[in-house]
Write an enzyme that holds these catalytic residues in place. Sequence first.
Site, short mmCIF file in Angstrom:
data_model
loop_
_atom_site.label_atom_id
_atom_site.label_comp_id
_atom_site.label_asym_id
_atom_site.label_seq_id
_atom_site.Cartn_x
_atom_site.Cartn_y
_atom_site.Cartn_z
N GLU A 1 0.84 -1.20 0.00
CA GLU A 1 0.00 0.00 0.00
C GLU A 1 0.86 1.24 0.00
OE1 GLU A 1 -2.80 -0.02 3.19
OE2 GLU A 1 -4.10 -1.46 2.18
N ASP B 1 -9.89 0.12 1.40
CA ASP B 1 -8.94 0.54 2.41
C ASP B 1 -9.72 1.25 3.52
OD1 ASP B 1 -6.09 0.61 3.11
OD2 ASP B 1 -6.46 2.76 3.22
N HIS C 1 -18.98 1.63 8.59
CA HIS C 1 -18.25 2.22 7.47
C HIS C 1 -18.24 1.28 6.27
CE1 HIS C 1 -16.03 -0.11 10.35
NE2 HIS C 1 -15.01 -0.32 9.52
P1 IMP Z 1 -6.60 -1.89 6.18
O1 IMP Z 1 -7.80 -1.35 5.48
O2 IMP Z 1 -6.58 -3.39 6.09
O3 IMP Z 1 -5.31 -1.22 5.78
O4 IMP Z 1 -6.85 -1.61 7.72
C1 IMP Z 1 -6.13 -0.71 8.50
C2 IMP Z 1 -6.20 -1.13 9.95
O5 IMP Z 1 -7.50 -0.87 10.44
C3 IMP Z 1 -5.91 -2.61 10.19
O6 IMP Z 1 -5.14 -2.71 11.35
C4 IMP Z 1 -7.26 -3.22 10.42
O7 IMP Z 1 -7.22 -4.28 11.36
C5 IMP Z 1 -8.06 -2.04 10.97
N1 IMP Z 1 -9.44 -2.16 10.50
C6 IMP Z 1 -9.86 -2.17 9.21
N2 IMP Z 1 -11.18 -2.32 9.15
C7 IMP Z 1 -11.60 -2.40 10.43
C8 IMP Z 1 -12.88 -2.59 11.02
O8 IMP Z 1 -13.91 -2.75 10.36
N3 IMP Z 1 -12.90 -2.64 12.36
C9 IMP Z 1 -11.80 -2.50 13.14
N4 IMP Z 1 -10.59 -2.33 12.65
C10 IMP Z 1 -10.48 -2.29 11.29
#
Ligand code: IMP
Length: 184
Positions: free
Chosen positions: A35, A64, A167
């Site tokens: 990313e 994301d 979200h």
């Molecule tokens: P990414 O979208 O996978 O880059 O997520 C970024 C960070 O946010 C990661 O550490 C995920 O575990 C956290 N994260 C993403 N979506 C959620 C969610 O729906 N609930 C809680 N944490 C989230």
Amino acid sequence: MVIFVTSNKHKFEEISLMFNHRGIPITWKRMKYEELQADDTRTVSLDSCMRLREVIRKPFFLEDTGLYIESLKGFPGPYSSYVAGTIGNRGILDLLAHGRNRSAAFITVISYFDGREIHQFEGSVKGAISYEPAGSGGFGYDPIFMPEGTSKTLAQMSDEEKNAVSHRGMAVSKLISFILAGNA
Ligand code: IMP
């Protein structure tokens, strides 16, 4: 058939539940990808999609997500993944000690490549960081995030309940409407 690219099984479970309810076939391409480090979730999502379309070469989407805490000026935001893996939920709770404002929001940006162009769909939920972690469902920051108007953390909800307020649920609803309107 729509392909969802993610290495995160929880994201796939939440999203496939919504696709299945609407009878839209979805497949999981379990894949980790680099990313971009940028200031906002929209740019990170778009950049990943632009790079992956050169490899996948058929319709797919990715998403994301970032957690934005008001009194920390939006931190961890686009650095949410790094922060989750370093200071984690306990570190976030420590940063908010001493009576700091606990208002926060999650933002998800889906980037969908329809085979020709990229469309983006955003979803967000406002809420607050809890005082202690609670719940064993979900993943990531779920145990410390309470959506506005509820007294539960996201980790205390079933996937259905989370999808109804989250979200990701909001962003996926927009994508599903787009697909059902004949855009897939
Ligand atoms: P990414 O979208 O996978 O880059 O997520 C970024 C960070 O946010 C990661 O550490 C995920 O575990 C956290 N994260 C993403 N979506 C959620 C969610 O729906 N609930 C809680 N944490 C989230």
